[in-house]
Design an enzyme around this catalytic site. Structure first.
Site, PDB file in Angstrom:
ATOM      1  N   ARG A 257       0.622  -1.498  -0.356  1.00 40.54           N
ATOM      2  CA  ARG A 257       0.258   0.275  -0.259  1.00 40.54           C
ATOM      3  C   ARG A 257       1.286   1.171  -0.140  1.00 40.54           C
ATOM      4  O   ARG A 257       0.572   2.541  -0.515  1.00 40.54           O
ATOM      5  CB  ARG A 257      -1.311   0.646   1.351  1.00 40.54           C
ATOM      6  CG  ARG A 257      -2.376   1.472   0.934  1.00 40.54           C
ATOM      7  CD  ARG A 257      -2.501   1.441   1.839  1.00 40.54           C
ATOM      8  NE  ARG A 257      -3.021   0.553   3.085  1.00 40.54           N
ATOM      9  CZ  ARG A 257      -1.799   0.756   4.412  1.00 40.54           C
ATOM     10  NH1 ARG A 257      -1.359   1.758   4.710  1.00 40.54           N
ATOM     11  NH2 ARG A 257      -2.020  -0.532   5.481  1.00 40.54           N
TER      12      ARG A 257
ATOM     13  N   TYR B 190     -16.845  17.737 -14.750  1.00 41.12           N
ATOM     14  CA  TYR B 190     -17.796  16.196 -14.490  1.00 41.12           C
ATOM     15  C   TYR B 190     -19.120  15.952 -13.081  1.00 41.12           C
ATOM     16  O   TYR B 190     -18.643  16.194 -11.968  1.00 41.12           O
ATOM     17  CB  TYR B 190     -16.841  15.421 -14.337  1.00 41.12           C
ATOM     18  CG  TYR B 190     -16.496  13.295 -14.029  1.00 41.12           C
ATOM     19  CD1 TYR B 190     -17.610  13.262 -14.899  1.00 41.12           C
ATOM     20  CD2 TYR B 190     -16.310  12.879 -12.669  1.00 41.12           C
ATOM     21  CE1 TYR B 190     -17.550  12.014 -14.753  1.00 41.12           C
ATOM     22  CE2 TYR B 190     -16.928  11.618 -12.757  1.00 41.12           C
ATOM     23  CZ  TYR B 190     -17.715  11.036 -13.381  1.00 41.12           C
ATOM     24  OH  TYR B 190     -18.288   9.550 -12.988  1.00 41.12           O
TER      25      TYR B 190
ATOM     26  N   ASP C 287      -8.262  19.835 -13.561  1.00 43.44           N
ATOM     27  CA  ASP C 287      -8.645  18.428 -13.751  1.00 43.44           C
ATOM     28  C   ASP C 287      -7.963  18.397 -15.448  1.00 43.44           C
ATOM     29  O   ASP C 287      -8.831  18.979 -15.993  1.00 43.44           O
ATOM     30  CB  ASP C 287     -10.005  17.817 -13.408  1.00 43.44           C
ATOM     31  CG  ASP C 287     -10.311  16.527 -13.711  1.00 43.44           C
ATOM     32  OD1 ASP C 287      -9.748  16.631 -14.857  1.00 43.44           O
ATOM     33  OD2 ASP C 287     -11.398  15.891 -12.930  1.00 43.44           O
TER      34      ASP C 287
ATOM     35  N   LYS D 108      -8.638   7.450 -18.656  1.00 43.95           N
ATOM     36  CA  LYS D 108      -8.932   8.008 -20.227  1.00 43.95           C
ATOM     37  C   LYS D 108      -7.885   8.228 -20.979  1.00 43.95           C
ATOM     38  O   LYS D 108      -7.544   7.024 -21.316  1.00 43.95           O
ATOM     39  CB  LYS D 108      -9.662   9.731 -20.415  1.00 43.95           C
ATOM     40  CG  LYS D 108     -10.623   9.513 -18.688  1.00 43.95           C
ATOM     41  CD  LYS D 108     -12.124   8.739 -19.437  1.00 43.95           C
ATOM     42  CE  LYS D 108     -13.078   8.646 -17.781  1.00 43.95           C
ATOM     43  NZ  LYS D 108     -12.920   9.271 -16.849  1.00 43.95           N
TER      44      LYS D 108
HETATM   45  C1  LIG Z   1     -13.250  15.330 -16.477  1.00 45.95           C
HETATM   46  C2  LIG Z   1     -13.513  14.006 -15.362  1.00 45.95           C
HETATM   47  N1  LIG Z   1     -12.820  14.169 -14.291  1.00 45.95           N
HETATM   48  C3  LIG Z   1     -12.293  13.218 -13.386  1.00 45.95           C
HETATM   49  C4  LIG Z   1     -13.678  12.065 -13.774  1.00 45.95           C
HETATM   50  C5  LIG Z   1     -12.992  10.648 -12.500  1.00 45.95           C
HETATM   51  O1  LIG Z   1     -12.443   9.778 -13.076  1.00 45.95           O
HETATM   52  P1  LIG Z   1     -12.841   7.904 -12.700  1.00 45.95           P
HETATM   53  O2  LIG Z   1     -14.000   7.926 -13.626  1.00 45.95           O
HETATM   54  O3  LIG Z   1     -11.531   7.253 -13.240  1.00 45.95           O
HETATM   55  O4  LIG Z   1     -13.124   8.001 -11.667  1.00 45.95           O
HETATM   56  C6  LIG Z   1     -13.711  11.883 -14.875  1.00 45.95           C
HETATM   57  C7  LIG Z   1     -14.575  10.309 -15.259  1.00 45.95           C
HETATM   58  O5  LIG Z   1     -15.549  10.202 -16.121  1.00 45.95           O
HETATM   59  C8  LIG Z   1     -14.129  12.552 -15.591  1.00 45.95           C
HETATM   60  O6  LIG Z   1     -14.555  12.938 -17.367  1.00 45.95           O
END
Ligand SMILES: Cc1ncc(COP(=O)(O)O)c(C=O)c1O
Length: 379
Positions: free
Chosen positions: A46, A98, A170, A195
């Site tokens: 971990r 998101y 982000d 992604k």
């Molecule tokens: C812009 C953005 N940030 C964060 C996330 C969250 O990521 P995860 O699905 O890997 O938890 C997403 C998921 O679609 C996203 O599109």
């Protein structure tokens, strides 16, 4: 070192015991000590894992940071960043983001005394008016999900610095190939590596990258103390994915431009959201802070009904109807019922996210085939 070279080489070294050129998947939970407290830098998985270390170093290098800290998903990465704060602290966040980020903010962290203000940030000066003595963080996505708004990172960073608050960006939609927020003054970069970084729709993973030692140590502490770490196989998949990020992103950008222009000239299509259009409200900012416009596109139809949107969503063949984005294959999605269903409808509509909005993640197939697929589905 240029980005293309860094993507292949940064963070990885041949395995010292075998010479394996690819960092092995260290599928172990613990490490044998030769005597109490005598070990090779690894005690328990971990806390440290060599596959994760290689990925963390690679991520730090490609975002021009000093430290990468990996998590089991993008939301686990967001969760860790929010845990830097204390009850009573305020966060100013963009109002188009998101749905899962909105959910963790409003349904999880609000319960623990963090207060969120969601505001439009297309004019970054708007942020300053909302800063109070309790504000501790500005949270932005750019381009935003799903309306592809562009936020001026440098302007937001100046406001953050002046007011001594952290700026978290982000960077999932742009990826480090198109944009490096730390270079523009951000303190923290967050990725859903699920992604573009992973790039093959075969792993769920998240990362935080910083360029400040104290912040990095706090985040490593949170990573180890709360335990939302990724497994070594997932780290390996992301490490492999980023080796082709530049060539994939080049094609995502080329195909994105073809599809955005095709949709814009289609008689049945109403609005097309994509920052590459010269008349996008923040096109000049996008041009200045990004190296391309990417393959994420949203659009609405002139017949603004759910039925017409559903017809398109159900009739593509190469664009698969699915959540997620950033993989080599093209996806089509309906934010209102899928990725952004966790945002209350009135909030969504207020922020310009129509019920009929369709979102595309344009893959790296041949563009002509993708156009043909959309032509048949839109009619
Ligand atoms: C812009 C953005 N940030 C964060 C996330 C969250 O990521 P995860 O699905 O890997 O938890 C997403 C998921 O679609 C996203 O599109």
């Amino acid at each position: 070192m240029k980005l293309g070279t860094k993507l292949i080489h940064a963070g990885v070294a041949p395995d010292p015991s075998t010479g394996a050129i690819m960092t092995p998947i260290f599928q172990t939970s613990t490490y044998v000590q030769s005597a109490p407290g005598q070990h090779k830098g690894y005690e328990y998985a971990r806390t440290q894992n060599p596959t994760r270390d290689a990925l963390q170093n690679a991520l730090a290098a490609i975002e021009n940071g000093t430290h990468g800290i990996c998590f089991g998903s993008g939301l686990a990465a967001t969760d860790a960043v929010l845990k830097l704060l204390n009850p009573g602290d305020e966060i100013i966040a963009t109002n188009d983001l998101y749905g899962g980020t909105y959910r963790i903010f409003t349904k999880v962290f609000a319960k623990y005394g963090l207060n969120f203000t969601f505001i439009p940030m297309q004019d970054a000066r708007n942020i300053e008016a909302h800063i109070t003595p309790k504000t501790k963080m500005i949270w932005i996505e750019t381009p935003t999900n799903p309306l592809l708004n562009i936020i001026d990172i440098q302007a937001a960073a100046q406001i953050a610095r002046k007011n001594e608050v952290l700026l978290a960006v982000d960077n999932t939609f742009a990826s480090p190939y198109l944009q490096n927020p730390l270079d523009l003054g951000a303190d923290i970069v967050v990725h859903s590596a699920t992604k573009y970084l992973g790039g093959h729709s075969d792993v769920v993973h998240g990362a935080v990258i910083v360029k400040n030692e104290a912040l990095a140590q706090q985040l490593y502490f949170i990573q180890n103390s709360t335990g939302g770490v990724p497994g070594p196989q997932d780290c390996f998949l992301v490490l492999r994915g980023i080796k082709t990020l530049h060539v994939r992103m080049q094609r995502h950008c080329e195909n994105g431009a073809v599809i955005a222009n095709y949709l814009r000239n289609h008689p049945k299509v109403d609005k097309v959201y994509w920052a590459g259009f010269p008349d996008h409200p923040n096109h000049d900012i996008a041009k200045a802070q990004m190296r391309g416009f990417g393959g994420m596109i949203s659009f609405t139809l002139k017949d603004d009904s759910l039925e017409s949107a559903n017809r398109v969503l159900s009739n593509t063949h190469l664009f698969s109807l699915a959540e997620s984005l950033g993989g080599v294959e093209s996806l089509i999605g309906h934010p209102a019922t899928m990725t952004h269903a966790s945002i209350p409808r009135e909030e969504r509509i207020k922020n310009g996210l129509a019920d009929s909005l369709i979102r595309l993640s344009v893959g790296i197939e041949d563009a002509d085939d993708l156009v043909e697929d959309l032509k048949k589905a839109i009619g």
